[in-house]
Design an enzyme around this catalytic site. Sequence first.
Site, PDB file in Angstrom:
ATOM      1  N   GLU A 156       1.009 -10.198  -0.772  1.00 58.30           N
ATOM      2  CA  GLU A 156       1.610  -9.173  -1.899  1.00 58.30           C
ATOM      3  C   GLU A 156       2.104  -9.551  -2.814  1.00 58.30           C
ATOM      4  O   GLU A 156       2.914 -10.682  -2.991  1.00 58.30           O
ATOM      5  CB  GLU A 156       2.713  -8.369  -0.859  1.00 58.30           C
ATOM      6  CG  GLU A 156       2.509  -6.903  -0.873  1.00 58.30           C
ATOM      7  CD  GLU A 156       1.133  -6.199  -0.268  1.00 58.30           C
ATOM      8  OE1 GLU A 156       0.361  -6.024  -1.428  1.00 58.30           O
ATOM      9  OE2 GLU A 156       1.169  -6.032   0.928  1.00 58.30           O
ATOM     10  N   HIS A 157       1.893  -8.934  -3.682  1.00 59.11           N
ATOM     11  CA  HIS A 157       2.317  -9.232  -5.516  1.00 59.11           C
ATOM     12  C   HIS A 157       1.967 -10.600  -5.813  1.00 59.11           C
ATOM     13  O   HIS A 157       2.418 -11.293  -6.478  1.00 59.11           O
ATOM     14  CB  HIS A 157       3.973  -9.235  -5.332  1.00 59.11           C
ATOM     15  CG  HIS A 157       4.477  -7.595  -5.464  1.00 59.11           C
ATOM     16  ND1 HIS A 157       4.203  -6.979  -6.386  1.00 59.11           N
ATOM     17  CD2 HIS A 157       4.860  -6.691  -4.393  1.00 59.11           C
ATOM     18  CE1 HIS A 157       4.895  -5.741  -6.112  1.00 59.11           C
ATOM     19  NE2 HIS A 157       5.227  -5.797  -5.092  1.00 59.11           N
ATOM     20  N   THR A 158       0.835 -10.906  -5.118  1.00 59.94           N
ATOM     21  CA  THR A 158       0.173 -12.248  -5.772  1.00 59.94           C
ATOM     22  C   THR A 158      -0.995 -12.063  -6.739  1.00 59.94           C
ATOM     23  O   THR A 158      -1.535 -12.951  -7.667  1.00 59.94           O
ATOM     24  CB  THR A 158      -0.421 -12.967  -4.674  1.00 59.94           C
ATOM     25  OG1 THR A 158      -1.189 -12.204  -3.795  1.00 59.94           O
ATOM     26  CG2 THR A 158       0.772 -13.454  -3.613  1.00 59.94           C
ATOM     27  N   SER A 172      -9.547  19.214  -7.474  1.00 62.71           N
ATOM     28  CA  SER A 172      -9.189  18.459  -6.475  1.00 62.71           C
ATOM     29  C   SER A 172      -8.938  19.462  -5.201  1.00 62.71           C
ATOM     30  O   SER A 172      -7.891  20.256  -5.549  1.00 62.71           O
ATOM     31  CB  SER A 172      -7.661  17.718  -6.935  1.00 62.71           C
ATOM     32  OG  SER A 172      -7.053  17.441  -5.583  1.00 62.71           O
ATOM     33  N   GLY A 207       0.822   8.287  -1.938  1.00 62.06           N
ATOM     34  CA  GLY A 207       2.123   7.779  -2.203  1.00 62.06           C
ATOM     35  C   GLY A 207       2.366   6.793  -0.991  1.00 62.06           C
ATOM     36  O   GLY A 207       3.567   6.621  -0.808  1.00 62.06           O
ATOM     37  N   GLY A 219       1.338   3.650  -0.422  1.00 60.92           N
ATOM     38  CA  GLY A 219       0.959   2.470  -0.769  1.00 60.92           C
ATOM     39  C   GLY A 219      -0.390   1.951  -0.257  1.00 60.92           C
ATOM     40  O   GLY A 219      -0.930   0.742   0.024  1.00 60.92           O
ATOM     41  N   SER A 263      -4.577   5.234  -2.663  1.00 65.20           N
ATOM     42  CA  SER A 263      -5.419   6.483  -2.998  1.00 65.20           C
ATOM     43  C   SER A 263      -6.072   6.611  -4.412  1.00 65.20           C
ATOM     44  O   SER A 263      -7.127   6.906  -4.552  1.00 65.20           O
ATOM     45  CB  SER A 263      -4.722   7.810  -2.788  1.00 65.20           C
ATOM     46  OG  SER A 263      -3.594   7.634  -3.326  1.00 65.20           O
ATOM     47  N   ASP A 271      -6.587  -4.104  -5.201  1.00 66.27           N
ATOM     48  CA  ASP A 271      -6.810  -2.783  -4.513  1.00 66.27           C
ATOM     49  C   ASP A 271      -8.114  -2.165  -4.767  1.00 66.27           C
ATOM     50  O   ASP A 271      -9.099  -1.506  -4.090  1.00 66.27           O
ATOM     51  CB  ASP A 271      -5.859  -1.610  -5.142  1.00 66.27           C
ATOM     52  CG  ASP A 271      -4.419  -1.857  -4.874  1.00 66.27           C
ATOM     53  OD1 ASP A 271      -4.022  -2.722  -4.183  1.00 66.27           O
ATOM     54  OD2 ASP A 271      -3.701  -1.217  -5.463  1.00 66.27           O
ATOM     55  N   TYR A 273       7.462  -2.264 -10.646  1.00 66.72           N
ATOM     56  CA  TYR A 273       6.187  -3.098 -10.652  1.00 66.72           C
ATOM     57  C   TYR A 273       6.063  -4.028 -11.801  1.00 66.72           C
ATOM     58  O   TYR A 273       5.933  -4.976 -11.768  1.00 66.72           O
ATOM     59  CB  TYR A 273       5.038  -2.334 -10.207  1.00 66.72           C
ATOM     60  CG  TYR A 273       3.890  -3.116 -10.071  1.00 66.72           C
ATOM     61  CD1 TYR A 273       3.559  -3.485  -8.723  1.00 66.72           C
ATOM     62  CD2 TYR A 273       3.043  -3.390 -11.027  1.00 66.72           C
ATOM     63  CE1 TYR A 273       2.342  -3.984  -8.537  1.00 66.72           C
ATOM     64  CE2 TYR A 273       1.704  -3.960 -10.927  1.00 66.72           C
ATOM     65  CZ  TYR A 273       1.575  -4.346  -9.637  1.00 66.72           C
ATOM     66  OH  TYR A 273       0.102  -5.078  -9.335  1.00 66.72           O
TER      67      TYR A 273
HETATM   68  C1  GLA Z   1      -0.179  -2.614  -6.121  1.00 63.55           C
HETATM   69  C2  GLA Z   1      -1.143  -2.960  -7.182  1.00 63.55           C
HETATM   70  C3  GLA Z   1      -1.933  -4.279  -6.688  1.00 63.55           C
HETATM   71  C4  GLA Z   1      -1.070  -5.320  -6.146  1.00 63.55           C
HETATM   72  C5  GLA Z   1      -0.098  -4.654  -4.893  1.00 63.55           C
HETATM   73  C6  GLA Z   1       0.955  -5.476  -4.441  1.00 63.55           C
HETATM   74  O1  GLA Z   1      -1.136  -1.980  -4.895  1.00 63.55           O
HETATM   75  O2  GLA Z   1      -2.040  -1.957  -7.297  1.00 63.55           O
HETATM   76  O3  GLA Z   1      -2.770  -4.809  -7.546  1.00 63.55           O
HETATM   77  O4  GLA Z   1      -0.215  -5.978  -7.111  1.00 63.55           O
HETATM   78  O5  GLA Z   1       0.656  -3.452  -5.453  1.00 63.55           O
HETATM   79  O6  GLA Z   1       0.581  -6.745  -3.833  1.00 63.55           O
END
Ligand code: GLA
Length: 360
Positions: free
Chosen positions: A26-28, A60, A111, A113, A116, A161, A210
């Site tokens: 995560e956050h990599t 939508s 919303g 995570g 979507s 994502d 972020y």
């Molecule tokens: C969000 C971002 C991704 C990733 C995650 C954290 O989902 O869209 O690119 O950085 O946060 O891992």
Amino acid sequence: MNFQQVFGKPPETEASAPGRVNLLGEHTDYNDGFVLPTAIPQSTTVQLGFSSDAQHHFYSENLNEQVSISDINHQPSGFASYIFGCIELLQKAGYTIPPLCVYVNSSVPMGSGLSSSAALEVATLRALRQLLNLPIDDVEIAQFAQQAEIQYAGVQCGIMDQMASSLADTEHILFLDTRTLERRVMPLPEKAEILVIDSGVPRTLVSSGYNQRRAECEEAARSLGVKALRDITDVNVTKILPEPLQRRARHVVTENNRVLEVLQGVTSERFGELMNASHASLRDDYEVSVPALDRLVEILQKTEGVFGARLTGAGFGGASVALVRSGESKGIATHVLEQYNQAGYNGRILVPSLGLSDAA
Ligand code: GLA
């Protein structure tokens, strides 16, 4: 309302793309690092037809909202911004996109995570590829989708994502090296399944928090003289950094090492330990958790049959992911939610997806 009812004719084509849940890493991704997402059963479907006037029309189903775009210089907001972004980027890449009718329907929770927005972008691009025979492959779709997110939604995201939505399935984990885009499709850990529970706490400050974390990582990499934090493998190297850069870098380096350990092949028990360590690192070093997620994860980690649990996605609210013994996810979820909701929260199970057919 379906496409026919909204636009007065049937669609020419349609395509779908799933949301994703990230198991580890995560956050990599914006640090050129390693991630391990999988697709979730919930998906977004985009139907396309040709517009009979000079405008694009986006509808939508979930929001029961229609947006028409006549002035191409006027960028829409909300769900329409993602579709508009995809169309604009394709045009900038030299493809001619005629005025379109676009109908969106999604079962991906918003919303929480679970991406979507990536599902919407990838489904839009897939549908456009089909309609217009565009010569773009699945990786290019992910790349266009990521740019739509960065340039039109204002989140300086990595590519996890969109790659997960474009390339992953629900039966496997997708190991991805976000620098080289080298990937490996791996089985889920042995005798285990995935449980995703929403904390019920909406994500707040995601884009500002972020983007700030990303800037901190870039500063840390500059101070350490490397292109990205991915280039640091020894966590001791980060000790020369001032705080909070040291904590941020420590998270990224240890998290990358956790993903690489999984790549060597680990048991479900070890996978779970790595998830627990990831949560502690996200909470203490990266500081993207919130009290509700910490509580939920703590309850999960103490529950019999859970190998490990952590927050998933960007954090700041949203969902948790747990690796649990096969066949036990629903029972575990009931038990965990009872305790969690007694503490005053409003959690709900998202995967395995209950009532998916109702939501679709
Ligand atoms: C969000 C971002 C991704 C990733 C995650 C954290 O989902 O869209 O690119 O950085 O946060 O891992």
